[in-house]
Design a protein around this motif. Structure first.
Motif, PDB file in Angstrom:
ATOM      1  N   LYS A 123      34.311  33.009  50.700  1.00 43.38           N
ATOM      2  CA  LYS A 123      34.339  33.660  52.006  1.00 43.38           C
ATOM      3  C   LYS A 123      35.015  35.030  51.914  1.00 43.38           C
ATOM      4  O   LYS A 123      34.507  36.034  52.427  1.00 43.38           O
ATOM      5  CB  LYS A 123      35.055  32.772  53.010  1.00 43.38           C
ATOM      6  N   LEU A 124      36.148  35.085  51.231  1.00 41.04           N
ATOM      7  CA  LEU A 124      36.867  36.352  51.109  1.00 41.04           C
ATOM      8  C   LEU A 124      36.140  37.352  50.222  1.00 41.04           C
ATOM      9  O   LEU A 124      36.213  38.566  50.444  1.00 41.04           O
ATOM     10  CB  LEU A 124      38.274  36.106  50.559  1.00 41.04           C
ATOM     11  N   LEU A 125      35.446  36.856  49.219  1.00 45.46           N
ATOM     12  CA  LEU A 125      34.747  37.764  48.310  1.00 45.46           C
ATOM     13  C   LEU A 125      33.587  38.482  48.996  1.00 45.46           C
ATOM     14  O   LEU A 125      33.051  39.452  48.464  1.00 45.46           O
ATOM     15  CB  LEU A 125      34.239  37.001  47.080  1.00 45.46           C
ATOM     16  N   THR A 126      33.184  38.005  50.176  1.00 45.81           N
ATOM     17  CA  THR A 126      32.130  38.696  50.925  1.00 45.81           C
ATOM     18  C   THR A 126      32.682  39.908  51.670  1.00 45.81           C
ATOM     19  O   THR A 126      31.921  40.731  52.175  1.00 45.81           O
ATOM     20  CB  THR A 126      31.469  37.753  51.951  1.00 45.81           C
ATOM     21  N   VAL A 127      34.021  40.010  51.751  1.00 47.45           N
ATOM     22  CA  VAL A 127      34.647  41.141  52.422  1.00 47.45           C
ATOM     23  C   VAL A 127      34.919  42.220  51.385  1.00 47.45           C
ATOM     24  O   VAL A 127      35.778  42.067  50.529  1.00 47.45           O
ATOM     25  CB  VAL A 127      35.968  40.713  53.112  1.00 47.45           C
ATOM     26  N   GLN A 128      34.186  43.305  51.460  1.00 48.22           N
ATOM     27  CA  GLN A 128      34.238  44.337  50.429  1.00 48.22           C
ATOM     28  C   GLN A 128      35.648  44.880  50.221  1.00 48.22           C
ATOM     29  O   GLN A 128      36.035  45.228  49.118  1.00 48.22           O
ATOM     30  CB  GLN A 128      33.302  45.488  50.795  1.00 48.22           C
ATOM     31  N   ALA A 129      36.433  44.933  51.296  1.00 47.96           N
ATOM     32  CA  ALA A 129      37.771  45.510  51.209  1.00 47.96           C
ATOM     33  C   ALA A 129      38.686  44.745  50.264  1.00 47.96           C
ATOM     34  O   ALA A 129      39.689  45.276  49.807  1.00 47.96           O
ATOM     35  CB  ALA A 129      38.408  45.559  52.599  1.00 47.96           C
ATOM     36  N   PHE A 130      38.341  43.473  49.946  1.00 45.31           N
ATOM     37  CA  PHE A 130      39.226  42.659  49.129  1.00 45.31           C
ATOM     38  C   PHE A 130      38.768  42.557  47.671  1.00 45.31           C
ATOM     39  O   PHE A 130      39.283  41.742  46.917  1.00 45.31           O
ATOM     40  CB  PHE A 130      39.336  41.252  49.729  1.00 45.31           C
ATOM     41  N   GLU A 131      37.804  43.376  47.277  1.00 43.80           N
ATOM     42  CA  GLU A 131      37.281  43.269  45.921  1.00 43.80           C
ATOM     43  C   GLU A 131      38.361  43.490  44.864  1.00 43.80           C
ATOM     44  O   GLU A 131      38.347  42.853  43.818  1.00 43.80           O
ATOM     45  CB  GLU A 131      36.134  44.259  45.719  1.00 43.80           C
ATOM     46  N   SER A 132      39.302  44.392  45.143  1.00 47.84           N
ATOM     47  CA  SER A 132      40.343  44.677  44.150  1.00 47.84           C
ATOM     48  C   SER A 132      41.444  43.624  44.153  1.00 47.84           C
ATOM     49  O   SER A 132      42.376  43.711  43.361  1.00 47.84           O
ATOM     50  CB  SER A 132      40.957  46.057  44.413  1.00 47.84           C
ATOM     51  N   ALA A 133      41.356  42.648  45.045  1.00 46.93           N
ATOM     52  CA  ALA A 133      42.376  41.601  45.120  1.00 46.93           C
ATOM     53  C   ALA A 133      41.877  40.295  44.505  1.00 46.93           C
ATOM     54  O   ALA A 133      42.439  39.245  44.751  1.00 46.93           O
ATOM     55  CB  ALA A 133      42.790  41.384  46.568  1.00 46.93           C
ATOM     56  N   TYR A 134      40.816  40.368  43.712  1.00 48.16           N
ATOM     57  CA  TYR A 134      40.228  39.167  43.114  1.00 48.16           C
ATOM     58  C   TYR A 134      41.254  38.338  42.338  1.00 48.16           C
ATOM     59  O   TYR A 134      41.205  37.117  42.335  1.00 48.16           O
ATOM     60  CB  TYR A 134      39.107  39.554  42.146  1.00 48.16           C
ATOM     61  N   ASP A 135      42.169  39.034  41.650  1.00 48.05           N
ATOM     62  CA  ASP A 135      43.119  38.321  40.801  1.00 48.05           C
ATOM     63  C   ASP A 135      43.929  37.298  41.604  1.00 48.05           C
ATOM     64  O   ASP A 135      44.241  36.217  41.105  1.00 48.05           O
ATOM     65  CB  ASP A 135      44.081  39.306  40.125  1.00 48.05           C
ATOM     66  N   CYS A 136      44.278  37.644  42.838  1.00 48.51           N
ATOM     67  CA  CYS A 136      45.062  36.733  43.685  1.00 48.51           C
ATOM     68  C   CYS A 136      44.317  35.422  43.905  1.00 48.51           C
ATOM     69  O   CYS A 136      44.896  34.342  43.816  1.00 48.51           O
ATOM     70  CB  CYS A 136      45.328  37.371  45.044  1.00 48.51           C
ATOM     71  N   PHE A 137      43.012  35.539  44.169  1.00 45.42           N
ATOM     72  CA  PHE A 137      42.226  34.345  44.439  1.00 45.42           C
ATOM     73  C   PHE A 137      42.130  33.474  43.196  1.00 45.42           C
ATOM     74  O   PHE A 137      42.189  32.247  43.271  1.00 45.42           O
ATOM     75  CB  PHE A 137      40.815  34.717  44.906  1.00 45.42           C
ATOM     76  N   GLY A 138      41.964  34.119  42.049  1.00 45.11           N
ATOM     77  CA  GLY A 138      41.874  33.371  40.800  1.00 45.11           C
ATOM     78  C   GLY A 138      43.156  32.620  40.499  1.00 45.11           C
ATOM     79  O   GLY A 138      43.125  31.453  40.093  1.00 45.11           O
ATOM     80  N   GLU A 139      44.281  33.276  40.718  1.00 43.02           N
ATOM     81  CA  GLU A 139      45.574  32.633  40.502  1.00 43.02           C
ATOM     82  C   GLU A 139      45.735  31.435  41.432  1.00 43.02           C
ATOM     83  O   GLU A 139      46.228  30.380  41.026  1.00 43.02           O
ATOM     84  CB  GLU A 139      46.701  33.642  40.745  1.00 43.02           C
TER      85      GLU A 139
END
Length: 333
Positions: A238-254
């Motif tokens: 859901k969050l990855l569909t929000v373009q503004a959060f693309e640079s925050a991918y690492d947080c989701f992976g953690e």
């Protein structure tokens, strides 16, 4: 100076909280900003919660009581949204409390800066009496600047739930942003992440105006279950569909890797045979391996890197051994 012109709807879901609900209602009704409606949604309480709420409603006309059979907190909050008439929407849980300027501090930022979302700090209280204050970096951020702060908000658990936030009601209703009633875990994060898709500007309040207590029986949300892994994957998508959060991918992976390792530790602690443990871990691997992004984000932590490699190749026995070794080390430390 802030005028009492914008109505703020405060939704309070309640279930079997007779010992705490009065304190919560008093803290909300005692706001320095007076133009509020308090929608208390009783979710089929079997104790005196509803009676206490009705007694307080007789004293304060701003309190609206919604009584229903037990369907869970997501349903209760959705019922509150249906009845809310305010320009802004706020959620307060029935065993929490807020400072007298909780609403005014957020509302002033929202009105002055035309913000879709305001996030406040909070105070976390533990059963042993200790406290922890969590504050966001203050400021007003347009959507294209979200990545600057998102990682910090995510790691501080400031972004995931609906509390200590102020939402615009028109954004909620026009985009049909709701809590997932088919989930037991993560249904509140789904609401926030769905809302984030439509936020153009957000403000952060560096004050701990919201207080909540972590109880010893708050086990469901912390339990390492398969459901938590599956729902976390859905939330990340859901969050990855929000373009503004693309640079925050690492947080989701953690976060997802943390859920996975917690799940593995829970499996090893459970009274299961080795084969039963392998089956559970393989099933979790199947869910994670279908989410290809999990193997693409940047990972710097050596143990998480090793877990990710073992998941990718479905080495369930090796994952059992690695988790067993980590548990042994934890016991020693």
């Amino acid at each position: 100076m802030l005028r009492d012109t914008a109505l703020v709807s405060i939704v309070i879901p309640a279930y079997n909280c007779q010992d705490k609900i009065l304190h919560t209602i008093k803290s909300v009704s005692g706001q320095s900003y007076g133009n509020v409606e308090m929608i208390l949604c009783d979710d089929g309480s079997a104790d005196l919660t509803l009676s206490i709420a009705r007694e307080e409603a007789c004293k304060d006309h701003r309190i609206i009581i919604v009584s229903d059979s037990n369907h869970g907190p997501a349903h209760a909050r959705n019922e509150g949204i249906k009845r809310a008439r305010g320009k802004y929407l706020v959620f307060v849980d029935s065993d929490d409390s807020v400072s007298e300027h909780y609403i005014s501090d957020m509302l002033e930022l929202a009105e002055d800066n035309d913000c879709d979302l305001v996030i406040s700090g909070y105070r976390r209280r533990y059963a042993d009496g200790s406290e922890q204050t969590v504050l966001p970096p203050p400021g007003v951020y347009a959507a294209d600047r979200f990545p600057v702060i998102f990682g910090e908000l995510f790691r501080k658990s400031l972004i995931q739930g609906p509390c200590w936030k102020m939402f615009r009601m028109d954004v909620v209703k026009e985009n049909h942003v709701r809590f997932r009633e088919d989930w037991r875990l993560g249904e509140d994060a789904w609401f926030v992440y769905s809302y984030l898709e439509h936020v153009k500007k957000a403000a952060l309040v560096d004050k701990a105006n919201y207080s909540y207590t972590i109880h010893d029986n708050d086990s469901l949300s912390r339990a390492p279950t398969m459901e938590k892994i599956v729902n976390n994957i859905a939330l990340t998508k859901k969050l990855l569909t929000v373009q503004a959060f693309e640079s925050a991918y690492d947080c989701f992976g953690e976060g997802l890797c943390g859920n996975y390792t917690d799940f593995c530790e829970g499996i090893l602690r459970a009274k299961l045979s080795f084969n039963e443990r392998l089956c559970q871990i393989k099933a979790a691997n199947d869910h994670v391996r279908r989410f290809k992004w999990f193997f693409e984000y940047r990972e710097k932590h050596a143990v998480r890197m090793l877990y990710r490699f073992l998941i990718k190749h479905n080495f369930a026995a090796a994952i059992c051994l690695l988790t067993f070794a980590r548990l042994k080390i934890k016991r020693v430390l």
